[in-house]
Motif scaffolding. Structure first.
Motif, PDB file in Angstrom:
ATOM      1  N   ARG A 163      50.957 -12.099   9.176  1.00  0.00           N
ATOM      2  CA  ARG A 163      49.952 -12.475  10.175  1.00  0.00           C
ATOM      3  C   ARG A 163      49.979 -11.530  11.374  1.00  0.00           C
TER       4      ARG A 163
ATOM      5  N   THR B  22      52.934 -20.637  11.567  1.00  0.00           N
ATOM      6  CA  THR B  22      54.081 -20.416  10.708  1.00  0.00           C
ATOM      7  C   THR B  22      55.192 -21.407  10.972  1.00  0.00           C
TER       8      THR B  22
ATOM      9  N   THR C  10      55.347 -14.967   6.169  1.00  0.00           N
ATOM     10  CA  THR C  10      54.015 -15.313   6.666  1.00  0.00           C
ATOM     11  C   THR C  10      53.798 -14.790   8.081  1.00  0.00           C
TER      12      THR C  10
END
Length: 238
Positions: free
Chosen positions: A153, A5, A149
């Motif tokens: 994740r 990320t 993100t």
């Protein structure tokens, strides 16, 4: 935060090209993108794709696998768009030209992003008198894309650690659960970030430590030679 990320910003700060002038890199990228889109030449597009990749990987010290992985994300969309264009015009050559021109422009933008921190790009935009509100929205959107993100994740990794992907049916259930909780968790993380900004005396305006580096003569010369090489390829290949 997960490694992937922050990879773009991490590579930008680790790049040897970060020492070059942000204004020079932004101006060069803008000119090359315009040339790539204006020159209806496959050779020019291929030269830009190859040269931008070599500069990013060799001089910027970005691992080839990571660069190709990043480039593969827009490539998927370009392939889908190319298929749609082919179904519309039915001309393979035209589809290849349009796809390569778009990929060339994307390669140049990746060169800029992977060699220049976002604060440097925003600093250039401010000096170009771009509205302050627009530049701040660009930074916040850039920041919160990575935030979203990271949240996704983290939740997916936690679900896999609880055997949430042991089979197809369970994976579908996990996907639905992650999707339903993603908005709530990301809103909480965004609120935490806003409180962190307020604790650092945020008064409605984002400020960065701007230390502009003027482009050296040899850097401008290299940029001029590169633009000249694009024009030479265009003239040689017609």
């Amino acid at each position: 935060m997960h490694k992937h990320t922050i990879s773009m910003e991490r590579y930008a700060y680790a790049s040897r090209l970060r020492r070059c002038s942000a204004s020079l890199k932004t101006a060069l990228s803008t000119v090359v993108v315009l040339l790539c889109l204006c020159f209806d030449c496959t050779a020019v597009s291929l030269w830009i794709i190859l040269s931008a990749g070599v500069v990013t990987v060799v001089l910027g010290r970005v691992r080839l696998g990571d660069y190709l992985r990043c480039l593969g994300i827009p490539l998927i969309f370009l392939i889908c768009a190319g298929i749609g264009l082919f179904l519309t015009v039915g001309d393979v050559r035209q589809v290849m030209q349009v796809t390569l021109r778009a990929l060339g422009a994307v390669s140049v933008l990746y060169f800029l992003i992977l060699s220049t921190p976002v604060s440097g790009i925003l600093s250039v935009l401010r000096r170009c008198h771009m509205p302050k509100l627009l530049t701040e929205l660009m930074y916040l959107m850039y920041r919160y894309i990575f935030l979203l993100t990271d949240v996704c994740r983290t939740m997916y990794t936690a679900a896999c650690g609880r055997l949430g992907c042991k089979d197809y049916r369970t994976a579908l259930r996990t996907f639905g659960g992650v999707g339903s909780n993603l908005l709530v968790v990301s809103m909480k993380r965004a609120d935490d970030c806003y409180h962190a900004m307020e604790s650092r005396c945020y008064m409605g305006e984002l400020r960065f430590l701007e230390k502009e580096k003027k482009g050296r003569a040899w850097e401008w010369a290299c940029a001029a030679l590169y633009i000249g090489s694009i024009a030479a390829v265009r003239g040689f290949c017609g």
